[in-house]
Design a protein around this motif. Sequence first.
Motif, mmCIF file in Angstrom:
data_model
loop_
_atom_site.group_PDB
_atom_site.id
_atom_site.type_symbol
_atom_site.label_atom_id
_atom_site.label_comp_id
_atom_site.label_asym_id
_atom_site.label_seq_id
_atom_site.Cartn_x
_atom_site.Cartn_y
_atom_site.Cartn_z
ATOM 1 N N GLN A 1 4.589 24.773 -4.548
ATOM 2 C CA GLN A 1 5.040 23.424 -4.219
ATOM 3 C C GLN A 1 3.959 22.631 -3.494
ATOM 4 N N ILE A 2 3.836 21.406 -3.892
ATOM 5 C CA ILE A 2 2.988 20.468 -3.172
ATOM 6 C C ILE A 2 3.886 19.811 -2.130
ATOM 7 N N LYS A 3 3.475 19.878 -0.889
ATOM 8 C CA LYS A 3 4.259 19.247 0.167
ATOM 9 C C LYS A 3 3.744 17.839 0.370
ATOM 10 N N THR A 4 4.644 16.888 0.377
ATOM 11 C CA THR A 4 4.236 15.500 0.574
ATOM 12 C C THR A 4 5.144 14.838 1.604
ATOM 13 N N LEU A 5 4.596 13.856 2.231
ATOM 14 C CA LEU A 5 5.353 13.025 3.155
ATOM 15 C C LEU A 5 4.795 11.622 3.030
ATOM 16 N N SER A 6 5.605 10.715 2.584
ATOM 17 C CA SER A 6 5.161 9.323 2.474
ATOM 18 C C SER A 6 5.510 8.598 3.764
ATOM 19 N N LEU A 7 4.485 8.165 4.432
ATOM 20 C CA LEU A 7 4.686 7.393 5.652
ATOM 21 C C LEU A 7 4.606 5.927 5.281
ATOM 22 N N ASP A 8 5.689 5.215 5.476
ATOM 23 C CA ASP A 8 5.702 3.800 5.134
ATOM 24 C C ASP A 8 6.527 3.032 6.149
ATOM 25 N N ASP B 1 0.836 -1.203 0.000
ATOM 26 C CA ASP B 1 0.000 0.000 0.000
ATOM 27 C C ASP B 1 0.866 1.247 0.000
ATOM 28 N N PHE B 2 2.036 1.162 0.616
ATOM 29 C CA PHE B 2 2.938 2.307 0.646
ATOM 30 C C PHE B 2 3.445 2.617 -0.763
ATOM 31 N N ALA B 3 3.794 1.584 -1.524
ATOM 32 C CA ALA B 3 4.245 1.787 -2.905
ATOM 33 C C ALA B 3 3.102 2.358 -3.744
ATOM 34 N N ARG B 4 1.895 1.886 -3.493
ATOM 35 C CA ARG B 4 0.727 2.395 -4.228
ATOM 36 C C ARG B 4 0.546 3.885 -3.931
ATOM 37 N N SER B 5 0.734 4.272 -2.696
ATOM 38 C CA SER B 5 0.631 5.682 -2.315
ATOM 39 C C SER B 5 1.682 6.518 -3.047
ATOM 40 N N ARG B 6 2.903 5.996 -3.143
ATOM 41 C CA ARG B 6 3.967 6.720 -3.858
ATOM 42 C C ARG B 6 3.620 6.865 -5.342
ATOM 43 N N ARG B 7 3.016 5.811 -5.943
ATOM 44 C CA ARG B 7 2.615 5.903 -7.351
ATOM 45 C C ARG B 7 1.535 6.966 -7.525
ATOM 46 N N GLN B 8 0.612 7.028 -6.579
ATOM 47 C CA GLN B 8 -0.446 8.044 -6.649
ATOM 48 C C GLN B 8 0.158 9.447 -6.578
ATOM 49 N N GLU B 9 1.128 9.638 -5.711
ATOM 50 C CA GLU B 9 1.809 10.941 -5.620
ATOM 51 C C GLU B 9 2.481 11.297 -6.935
ATOM 52 N N ARG B 10 3.155 10.328 -7.555
ATOM 53 C CA ARG B 10 3.842 10.593 -8.821
ATOM 54 C C ARG B 10 2.860 11.017 -9.903
ATOM 55 N N LYS C 1 7.908 8.369 18.175
ATOM 56 C CA LYS C 1 6.809 9.353 18.106
ATOM 57 C C LYS C 1 7.337 10.778 17.987
ATOM 58 N N ASN C 2 8.409 11.091 18.712
ATOM 59 C CA ASN C 2 8.959 12.453 18.670
ATOM 60 C C ASN C 2 9.535 12.775 17.295
ATOM 61 N N LYS C 3 10.214 11.806 16.685
ATOM 62 C CA LYS C 3 10.789 12.011 15.353
ATOM 63 C C LYS C 3 9.672 12.195 14.322
ATOM 64 N N LEU C 4 8.602 11.413 14.432
ATOM 65 C CA LEU C 4 7.468 11.536 13.527
ATOM 66 C C LEU C 4 6.821 12.914 13.674
ATOM 67 N N LYS C 5 6.604 13.329 14.914
ATOM 68 C CA LYS C 5 6.006 14.646 15.188
ATOM 69 C C LYS C 5 6.884 15.762 14.628
ATOM 70 N N GLU C 6 8.184 15.681 14.849
ATOM 71 C CA GLU C 6 9.127 16.691 14.358
ATOM 72 C C GLU C 6 9.125 16.745 12.832
ATOM 73 N N THR C 7 9.089 15.599 12.188
ATOM 74 C CA THR C 7 9.088 15.542 10.728
ATOM 75 C C THR C 7 7.836 16.208 10.163
ATOM 76 N N ILE C 8 6.686 15.911 10.754
ATOM 77 C CA ILE C 8 5.430 16.500 10.283
ATOM 78 C C ILE C 8 5.422 18.007 10.537
ATOM 79 N N GLU C 9 5.873 18.435 11.697
ATOM 80 C CA GLU C 9 5.927 19.869 11.999
ATOM 81 C C GLU C 9 6.847 20.599 11.032
ATOM 82 N N ASN C 10 8.007 20.013 10.709
ATOM 83 C CA ASN C 10 8.943 20.647 9.783
ATOM 84 C C ASN C 10 8.389 20.712 8.362
ATOM 85 N N LEU C 11 7.556 19.741 8.011
ATOM 86 C CA LEU C 11 6.921 19.775 6.694
ATOM 87 C C LEU C 11 5.894 20.900 6.633
ATOM 88 N N LEU C 12 5.053 20.987 7.643
ATOM 89 C CA LEU C 12 3.986 21.989 7.652
ATOM 90 C C LEU C 12 4.498 23.388 7.979
#
Length: 154
Positions: A101-108, A37-46, A135-146
């Motif tokens: 720019q479209i901001k994306t983050l693929s969580l896989d 499903d993660f690869a499918r999500s990446r294909r959808q983004e492309r 959890k902290n790394k995930l939160k930091e990554t999402i905050e830095n994206l947004l």
Amino acid sequence: ACRFEHIHFNKGMATMDGVTSLKYVRSRKGTNGEGSDFARSRRQERVITAFKAKVFSTDTLLNPKKIIDLTGTFRDSIDTDIGASEVTQFARLANDAKDGQIKTLSLDADKADSLLVVGDPANFGGAYVVVPKDKNKLKETIENLLYPPPPPKN
């Protein structure tokens, strides 16, 4: 009847029509790491990114017929009060926005550097789940994206 259909795509750039694009993004049984499903999500983004690039290309935006054709295609999906006489102005505005720019983050959980891991089904009633590695790394990554940090001052 079996709903399975074998599709194959050669490596590299490809031009697809709508039907082929849907097969590409919806495929669930891939090889070479493309079956998740993660690869499918990446294909959808492309596909979405390629679609945006095509719509905002000079070839499209400077061609009123293409804009009118696209408007007709998406008429039932878009609610707007832009009239036919305003299409050219709208095209100029869209051209100015094309570099947005479209901001994306693929969580896989497929790679060593993934932010998620597959959880132990025994801990989740036998269910297949993905959980954060950190959890902290995930939160930091999402905050830095947004909310990207400001560039360093010289």
